[in-house]
Write a protein that holds these residues in place. Structure first.
Motif, PDB file in Angstrom:
ATOM      1  N   VAL A  29      30.768  53.762  61.067  1.00 25.75           N
ATOM      2  CA  VAL A  29      30.962  54.369  59.753  1.00 25.75           C
ATOM      3  C   VAL A  29      29.813  53.972  58.837  1.00 25.75           C
ATOM      4  N   THR A  30      29.596  54.816  57.856  1.00 20.63           N
ATOM      5  CA  THR A  30      28.509  54.558  56.924  1.00 20.63           C
ATOM      6  C   THR A  30      28.868  53.466  55.935  1.00 20.63           C
ATOM      7  N   MET A  31      30.049  53.598  55.335  1.00 17.49           N
ATOM      8  CA  MET A  31      30.420  52.692  54.258  1.00 17.49           C
ATOM      9  C   MET A  31      31.747  52.008  54.570  1.00 17.49           C
ATOM     10  N   MET A  32      31.809  50.736  54.195  1.00 17.38           N
ATOM     11  CA  MET A  32      33.044  49.974  54.322  1.00 17.38           C
ATOM     12  C   MET A  32      33.305  49.302  52.987  1.00 17.38           C
ATOM     13  N   PHE A  33      34.571  49.262  52.620  1.00 16.35           N
ATOM     14  CA  PHE A  33      34.962  48.725  51.329  1.00 16.35           C
ATOM     15  C   PHE A  33      36.111  47.736  51.508  1.00 16.35           C
ATOM     16  N   TRP A  34      36.205  46.857  50.536  1.00 18.31           N
ATOM     17  CA  TRP A  34      37.357  45.960  50.440  1.00 18.31           C
ATOM     18  C   TRP A  34      38.032  46.165  49.092  1.00 18.31           C
ATOM     19  N   TYR A  35      39.355  46.329  49.163  1.00 21.33           N
ATOM     20  CA  TYR A  35      40.160  46.525  47.963  1.00 21.33           C
ATOM     21  C   TYR A  35      41.233  45.449  47.888  1.00 21.33           C
ATOM     22  N   ARG A  36      41.711  45.244  46.667  1.00 24.82           N
ATOM     23  CA  ARG A  36      42.873  44.401  46.463  1.00 24.82           C
ATOM     24  C   ARG A  36      43.962  45.274  45.855  1.00 24.82           C
ATOM     25  N   GLN A  37      45.125  45.183  46.437  1.00 25.85           N
ATOM     26  CA  GLN A  37      46.246  45.995  45.972  1.00 25.85           C
ATOM     27  C   GLN A  37      47.383  45.082  45.578  1.00 25.85           C
ATOM     28  N   GLN A  38      47.650  45.066  44.293  1.00 23.26           N
ATOM     29  CA  GLN A  38      48.817  44.334  43.836  1.00 23.26           C
ATOM     30  C   GLN A  38      50.031  45.190  44.178  1.00 23.26           C
ATOM     31  N   PRO A  39      51.047  44.642  44.802  1.00 23.34           N
ATOM     32  CA  PRO A  39      52.192  45.456  45.239  1.00 23.34           C
ATOM     33  C   PRO A  39      52.743  46.312  44.114  1.00 23.34           C
ATOM     34  N   GLY A  40      52.793  47.605  44.351  1.00 23.55           N
ATOM     35  CA  GLY A  40      53.300  48.528  43.356  1.00 23.55           C
ATOM     36  C   GLY A  40      52.389  48.692  42.163  1.00 23.55           C
ATOM     37  N   GLN A  41      51.194  48.175  42.245  1.00 24.44           N
ATOM     38  CA  GLN A  41      50.287  48.235  41.099  1.00 24.44           C
ATOM     39  C   GLN A  41      48.926  48.779  41.512  1.00 24.44           C
ATOM     40  N   SER A  42      47.927  48.329  40.825  1.00 24.91           N
ATOM     41  CA  SER A  42      46.621  48.963  40.956  1.00 24.91           C
ATOM     42  C   SER A  42      45.950  48.672  42.280  1.00 24.91           C
ATOM     43  N   LEU A  43      45.026  49.539  42.606  1.00 23.62           N
ATOM     44  CA  LEU A  43      44.181  49.414  43.782  1.00 23.62           C
ATOM     45  C   LEU A  43      42.775  49.171  43.254  1.00 23.62           C
ATOM     46  N   THR A  44      42.282  47.963  43.415  1.00 22.18           N
ATOM     47  CA  THR A  44      41.030  47.560  42.788  1.00 22.18           C
ATOM     48  C   THR A  44      39.946  47.326  43.825  1.00 22.18           C
ATOM     49  N   LEU A  45      38.812  47.958  43.621  1.00 27.01           N
ATOM     50  CA  LEU A  45      37.675  47.783  44.522  1.00 27.01           C
ATOM     51  C   LEU A  45      37.049  46.413  44.295  1.00 27.01           C
ATOM     52  N   ILE A  46      36.961  45.625  45.362  1.00 28.90           N
ATOM     53  CA  ILE A  46      36.323  44.314  45.276  1.00 28.90           C
ATOM     54  C   ILE A  46      34.821  44.465  45.497  1.00 28.90           C
ATOM     55  N   ALA A  47      34.460  45.113  46.601  1.00 33.64           N
ATOM     56  CA  ALA A  47      33.047  45.223  46.936  1.00 33.64           C
ATOM     57  C   ALA A  47      32.834  46.247  48.029  1.00 33.64           C
ATOM     58  N   THR A  48      31.601  46.672  48.123  1.00 34.75           N
ATOM     59  CA  THR A  48      31.144  47.518  49.216  1.00 34.75           C
ATOM     60  C   THR A  48      30.410  46.625  50.195  1.00 34.75           C
ATOM     61  N   ALA A  49      30.833  46.672  51.459  1.00 36.12           N
ATOM     62  CA  ALA A  49      30.195  45.847  52.486  1.00 36.12           C
ATOM     63  C   ALA A  49      29.006  46.606  53.045  1.00 36.12           C
ATOM     64  N   GLN A  51      25.846  46.937  55.636  1.00 37.83           N
ATOM     65  CA  GLN A  51      25.428  46.458  56.941  1.00 37.83           C
ATOM     66  C   GLN A  51      24.035  45.874  56.856  1.00 37.83           C
ATOM     67  N   GLY A  52      23.910  44.627  57.228  1.00 37.65           N
ATOM     68  CA  GLY A  52      22.609  43.977  57.259  1.00 37.65           C
ATOM     69  C   GLY A  52      22.101  43.453  55.935  1.00 37.65           C
ATOM     70  N   SER A  53      22.902  43.555  54.887  1.00 28.48           N
ATOM     71  CA  SER A  53      22.476  43.021  53.586  1.00 28.48           C
ATOM     72  C   SER A  53      23.691  42.549  52.806  1.00 28.48           C
ATOM     73  N   GLU A  54      23.435  41.961  51.657  1.00 30.29           N
ATOM     74  CA  GLU A  54      24.514  41.407  50.849  1.00 30.29           C
ATOM     75  C   GLU A  54      25.431  42.513  50.330  1.00 30.29           C
ATOM     76  N   ALA A  55      26.692  42.186  50.226  1.00 31.93           N
ATOM     77  CA  ALA A  55      27.657  43.152  49.709  1.00 31.93           C
ATOM     78  C   ALA A  55      27.398  43.437  48.236  1.00 31.93           C
ATOM     79  N   THR A  56      27.857  44.585  47.794  1.00 34.81           N
ATOM     80  CA  THR A  56      27.753  44.981  46.387  1.00 34.81           C
ATOM     81  C   THR A  56      29.101  44.771  45.728  1.00 34.81           C
TER      82      THR A  56
END
Lengths: 117, 105
Positions: A29-49, A51-56
């Motif tokens: 895949v081109t892009m991978m992301f990490w999110y945090r989801q508070q149960p029943g609440q918001s879906l928040t983007l933590i960072a974009t992973a 490949q081969g460099s530091e996450a954003t």
């Protein structure tokens, strides 16, 4: 489409420890992301992973707290460091870029449910 | 930066009643907007995207650039529609805070 697996599916951790969550995709895949989801609440983007460099990282999230690795196009890890009860949440891995189309669907993993005591 | 806002955290409607889940966005360019749904104990999955102008499970969503909205609508709610709904952007992969829809039998 993409099939995503996450390990562990859930964990209970002590304050001050760290947990590494793995995300494996069944195709490159081109892009991978990490999110945090508070149960029943918001879906928040933590960072974009990246490949081969530091996450954003998004505002409010830092590398020291959430180090991310992406050694190849199918795998990424998120570490939650020096955990506190406020880190209790569901952490989701997500991907896009299975076909290179602009209007691509995001696919989500099953999530890792973390409880910090 | 692109942002989406879902003003309602909780929404309850009776079965057979119309339902509208609100989503407003802020973006200076051409927005790429989606609705994702998460049913109980299932993964987040795409419901529909504005570019497709499609109707999925009876739901539709129209992009209104004048009102900067992308509200999700269904004329007759069903019990199986009870879920968490997220409005999201494809430009920067942000989501709104989500709306939990409960359809009362």
């Amino acid at each position: 489409s993409a099939v995503i697996s996450q390990k562990p599916s859930r964990d209970i951790c002590q304050r001050g420890t760290s947990l590494t969550i793995q995300c494996q995709v069944d195709s490159q895949v081109t892009m991978m992301f990490w999110y945090r989801q508070q149960p029943g609440q918001s879906l928040t983007l933590i960072a974009t992973a990246n490949q081969g460099s530091e996450a954003t990282y998004e505002s409010g999230f830092v590398i020291d707290k959430f180090p991310i690795s992406r050694p190849n196009l199918t795998f990424s890890t998120l570490t939650v460091s020096n955990m506190s009860p406020e880190d209790s949440s569901i952490y989701l891995c997500s991907v896009v870029g299975t076909s290179g189309l602009r209007w691509e669907t995001q696919y989500f993993g099953p999530g890792t449910r973390l409880l910090v005591l | 930066a692109q942002r989406v806002t879902q003003p309602e955290k909780l929404l309850s409607v009776f079965k057979g009643a119309p339902v509208e889940l609100k989503c407003n966005y802020s973006y200076s360019g051409s927005p790429e907007l989606f609705w994702y749904v998460q049913y109980s104990r299932q993964r987040l999955q795409l419901l529909l995207r504005h570019i497709s102008r499609e109707s999925i499970k009876g739901f539709t969503a129209d992009l209104n650039k004048g009102e900067t909205s992308f509200h999700l609508k269904k004329p007759f709610a069903q019990e199986e529609d009870s879920a968490m709904y997220y409005c999201g952007t494809g430009n920067q992969f942000y989501f709104g805070t989500g709306t939990s829809l409960t359809v009362i039998p």
